[in-house]
Design a protein around this motif. Structure first.
Motif, short mmCIF file in Angstrom:
data_model
loop_
_atom_site.label_atom_id
_atom_site.label_comp_id
_atom_site.label_asym_id
_atom_site.label_seq_id
_atom_site.Cartn_x
_atom_site.Cartn_y
_atom_site.Cartn_z
N LEU A 1 -14.46 26.06 23.99
CA LEU A 1 -15.01 25.90 22.65
C LEU A 1 -14.41 24.70 21.92
O LEU A 1 -14.64 24.54 20.72
CB LEU A 1 -14.77 27.17 21.83
N ASN A 2 -13.62 23.89 22.67
CA ASN A 2 -12.94 22.76 22.05
C ASN A 2 -12.05 23.16 20.88
O ASN A 2 -12.00 22.49 19.86
CB ASN A 2 -13.94 21.71 21.58
N LEU A 3 -11.38 24.30 21.04
CA LEU A 3 -10.48 24.77 19.98
C LEU A 3 -9.04 24.70 20.47
O LEU A 3 -8.28 25.66 20.40
CB LEU A 3 -10.81 26.21 19.59
N GLU A 4 -8.68 23.50 21.00
CA GLU A 4 -7.37 23.36 21.63
C GLU A 4 -6.23 23.79 20.70
O GLU A 4 -5.19 24.23 21.17
CB GLU A 4 -7.13 21.91 22.08
N GLN A 5 -6.43 23.68 19.39
CA GLN A 5 -5.32 24.02 18.49
C GLN A 5 -4.94 25.48 18.57
O GLN A 5 -3.85 25.86 18.19
CB GLN A 5 -5.65 23.61 17.04
N PHE A 6 -5.84 26.34 19.10
CA PHE A 6 -5.51 27.75 19.22
C PHE A 6 -4.84 28.09 20.54
O PHE A 6 -4.41 29.21 20.75
CB PHE A 6 -6.78 28.61 19.06
N ARG A 7 -4.83 27.12 21.46
CA ARG A 7 -4.15 27.37 22.74
C ARG A 7 -2.71 27.76 22.47
O ARG A 7 -2.10 27.31 21.50
CB ARG A 7 -4.15 26.10 23.59
N SER A 8 -2.18 28.62 23.34
CA SER A 8 -0.80 29.03 23.14
C SER A 8 -0.20 29.39 24.49
O SER A 8 -0.93 29.63 25.45
CB SER A 8 -0.75 30.24 22.20
N ALA A 9 1.13 29.41 24.53
CA ALA A 9 1.78 29.87 25.75
C ALA A 9 1.84 31.40 25.77
O ALA A 9 2.28 31.98 26.74
CB ALA A 9 3.19 29.30 25.84
N TRP A 10 1.40 32.04 24.67
CA TRP A 10 1.37 33.50 24.54
C TRP A 10 2.71 34.12 24.90
O TRP A 10 3.67 33.91 24.16
CB TRP A 10 0.22 34.10 25.36
N PHE A 11 2.79 34.81 26.03
CA PHE A 11 4.08 35.45 26.36
C PHE A 11 5.16 34.41 26.63
O PHE A 11 6.35 34.73 26.63
CB PHE A 11 3.93 36.39 27.56
N GLY A 12 4.77 33.16 26.85
CA GLY A 12 5.76 32.12 27.05
C GLY A 12 6.34 31.63 25.73
O GLY A 12 7.29 30.84 25.73
N ASN A 13 5.78 32.06 24.63
CA ASN A 13 6.26 31.64 23.31
C ASN A 13 7.06 32.78 22.69
O ASN A 13 6.49 33.79 22.29
CB ASN A 13 5.05 31.28 22.43
N PRO A 14 8.40 32.62 22.62
CA PRO A 14 9.23 33.75 22.17
C PRO A 14 8.90 34.23 20.75
O PRO A 14 9.23 35.35 20.41
CB PRO A 14 10.66 33.19 22.25
N ASP A 15 8.24 33.39 19.95
CA ASP A 15 7.93 33.82 18.58
C ASP A 15 6.83 34.87 18.54
O ASP A 15 6.79 35.70 17.63
CB ASP A 15 7.50 32.62 17.73
N ILE A 16 5.91 34.80 19.50
CA ILE A 16 4.81 35.76 19.43
C ILE A 16 4.82 36.74 20.60
O ILE A 16 4.01 37.67 20.65
CB ILE A 16 3.43 35.06 19.39
N ALA A 17 5.77 36.56 21.54
CA ALA A 17 5.78 37.44 22.72
C ALA A 17 5.95 38.90 22.32
O ALA A 17 5.27 39.78 22.87
CB ALA A 17 6.87 37.01 23.69
N PHE A 18 6.84 39.16 21.37
CA PHE A 18 7.11 40.56 21.05
C PHE A 18 5.90 41.28 20.44
O PHE A 18 5.51 42.33 20.94
CB PHE A 18 8.34 40.70 20.14
N PRO A 19 5.29 40.73 19.40
CA PRO A 19 4.09 41.42 18.89
C PRO A 19 2.99 41.54 19.94
O PRO A 19 2.31 42.58 19.98
CB PRO A 19 3.62 40.54 17.72
N LEU A 20 2.85 40.55 20.80
CA LEU A 20 1.87 40.68 21.89
C LEU A 20 2.21 41.87 22.78
O LEU A 20 1.33 42.65 23.17
CB LEU A 20 1.85 39.42 22.75
#
Lengths: 284, 301
Positions: free
Chosen positions: B142-161
């Motif tokens: 969808l050409n929404l690269e700004q929403f791409r994330s490392a998800w579980f690779g990003n310690p800031d959001i891994a826990f809520p995920l």
């Protein structure tokens, strides 16, 4: 299925609240309704196709992955391991737990109440907390990498089953037991030939929820089943996942093989599953 | 034989008692014993008194990992009690008042509960893997690269995920416990309140919630234990170190690393592992006993 009464319709009458709930729940359920079929469909895609077409129907159904997973990677063996282990452990658990519960609810004796509480402790303290000494015991007995060791552990984890069985046995009429006694049947024969056949509903309630728990168990196989020959399905999928990039196309197939039996059980026996899950929760 | 004839219950209870005692109860006590030793699991055991406990609480390197893991368990307990439980109640209530499609909702909300944790872990990777995962693939398309994330690779959001994934699997159990309780509320009371013209909200607060105290007790205690012994999904998704920067580390993982995983010393440390499990045991004991005592008082009122 009872028809909705007038008051039912009032209770469920459409308000912004119920509309919002239905919308949100529908969206929520779409996660499962997307993921599970997607995994199953993708199990028929080649590795090349998966990279470009992760969502959607396979262009050409191929059974290649199934051959690789089942034959080359031995999943037939792992599947059978899971079947045999779950079957034996479940039989053993149902037998010993029902026997214990019967002894605790049919007879009156000193210390019975304390014993009933004692058997409940396992619902408070998960068996994992004692895993280290259990590991040493199993190793000392030479039972690591054997199903016997696993069966002992799964059987010992009987608190919930004993509790549910006890509740059921208390409802069986005492007269039944007495008349069997008068006919001269021994205690154990009364249990096996009269009480157990009457316990089919509770056996299936306890059995199905425990089957799901044992079939899906990850922790005990991870600790005790390190050899390839005794690996269970859950564990085999985990080995795939730990090398995710290399095996990525095969995981879909392996997951499908593991999912299908559970989903069949789920839809055939969802009522017993719900009963088994909630039976233990109503303490009085 | 004479003994068994006079006391037939012994024959019924004894086999289960022996198994249950040997593999459930004795290990809890033996773990306490092990925690006073320095022991790799093989070879000699050296008595070290409370050294393991001192190390756990004061060694700067280890205690920071310990407090982080315990903190994550505490956050998980809070998430279960403050977020997951209200949602479970809301879903159960919606099913009980039979909103449109309630039967399907009940089945599908409960469905992930019967799926093995390794497959749940696979679902999580399938959705959140940074390279191959569905979410990033969709954002790319969808050409929404700004929403791409490392998800579980990003310690800031891994826990809520992680909380989300764990909740997705387990939410059905507590929901069904609420639902079973809701079905026990006498119909007449509900019907009387409808005839009296009480609003849905008033009915919920004044009639439904007070009748649900037994299932609240159950769900609070079981939910707390559930949150305190998390292992499977964090281990499968985050590995034995509990994700990037230990962001999804939990007590049970911390324990596993020492007991079986050759955590920091290159070898297993059964004594220290036992110490961790004993601390976890006493925390669960305190929390559960405290909760039950508190809730009993509430129920009796």
């Amino acid at each position: 299925m009872a028809r909705r009464t007038y008051l039912d319709r009032i209770r469920a009458s459409r308000t912004p609240f119920t509309v919002a709930i239905v919308v949100v729940l529908t969206l929520y359920c779409l996660i499962a309704l997307f993921l599970i079929p997607n995994v199953m469909l993708s199990s028929f895609k080649t590795r090349g196709e998966l990279i470009n077409n992760i969502m959607g129907f396979p262009h050409a159904f191929t059974l290649e992955n199934y051959v690789t997973v089942l034959v080359e990677d031995n999943f037939i063996r792992y599947f059978m391991n899971s079947v045999v282990l779950s079957g034996l452990a479940l039989t053993s658990l149902l037998f010993f737990a029902s026997m214990t519960a019967y002894g605790l609810s049919r007879y009156r004796f000193r210390g019975r109440d304390a014993l009933q509480v004692y058997f409940l402790l396992g619902t408070m303290f998960p068996i994992q907390l004692g895993i280290l000494p259990i590991f040493i015991i199993i190793r000392t007995l030479g039972l690591t990498n054997t199903f016997l060791g696993m069966i002992l552990i799964y059987t010992a984890n009987m608190s919930l089953a004993v509790f549910i069985f006890s509740k059921f046995f208390r409802t069986l009429p005492y007269a039944l037991y007495e008349s069997a006694r008068i006919d001269g049947a021994g205690e154990f024969r009364i249990f096996v030939q009269i009480m157990l056949p009457m316990s089919k509903p509770v056996l299936s309630t306890v059995g199905i929820i425990q089957f799901v728990l044992i079939w899906n168990d990850f922790y005990m196989p991870l600790v005790f089943l390190t050899r390839r020959e005794v690996r269970t399905l859950t564990l085999a999928i985990f080995r795939y996942l730990s090398n995710f990039l290399a095996n990525w196309h095969l995981v879909f197939t392996a997951a499908t093989i593991a999912l299908v039996p559970v989903i069949v059980v789920f839809f055939l026996f969802s009522e017993q599953l719900v009963a088994g899950l909630t039976a233990g929760s109503m303490k009085e | 034989m004479k003994l068994l004839q006079n006391r037939p219950y012994i024959g019924f209870v004894l086999p289960g008692f022996v198994l249950y005692t040997a593999f459930m109860i004795v290990p809890l006590l033996v773990a306490i014993y092990y925690s006073f030793f320095d022991w790799s699991g093989l070879g000699p055991m050296t008595f070290v008194g409370i050294d393991n406990y001192r190390t756990l609480f004061t060694n700067p390197r280890l205690s920071s990992v310990f407090w982080n893991a315990l903190g994550n368990n505490a956050k998980m307990v809070l998430a279960v009690l403050c977020i997951i439980m209200p949602i479970q109640l809301l879903i159960a209530y919606s099913i009980d008042i039979k909103v449109r499609g309630y039967r399907a909702f009940q089945l599908i909300v409960f469905l992930p509960y019967v799926i093995s944790p390794t497959i749940i872990g696979f679902f999580a990777l399938l959705v959140f893997d940074p390279n191959l995962g569905i979410l990033n693939t969709i954002f790319d398309a969808l050409n929404l690269e700004q929403f791409r994330s490392a998800w579980f690779g990003n310690p800031d959001i891994a826990f809520p995920l992680m909380v989300g994934v764990i909740a997705w699997q387990g939410i059905g159990a507590g929901m069904l416990i609420f639902l079973a309780n809701l079905k026990e509320i006498p119909r007449e009371i509900i019907e009387a309140s409808i005839i009296d013209g009480a609003s849905r909200w008033r009915r919920f607060i004044h009639i439904v919630v007070p009748s649900l105290l037994p299932s609240f007790t159950n769900n609070i205690v079981l939910g707390t234990i559930w949150a305190m012994v998390q292992f499977d999904i964090p281990y499968i998704v985050g590995g034995s170190q509990g994700g990037v920067d230990n962001s999804v580390d939990f007590m049970n993982l911390f324990f596993y690393r020492f007991a079986f995983g050759g955590a920091y010393f290159g070898e297993t440390s059964m004594g220290f592992g036992a110490t961790i499990s004993v601390v976890l045991f006493f925390i669960i004991l305190l929390v559960a006993v405290g909760q039950i005592a508190f809730l009993r008082r509430y129920e009796n009122r």
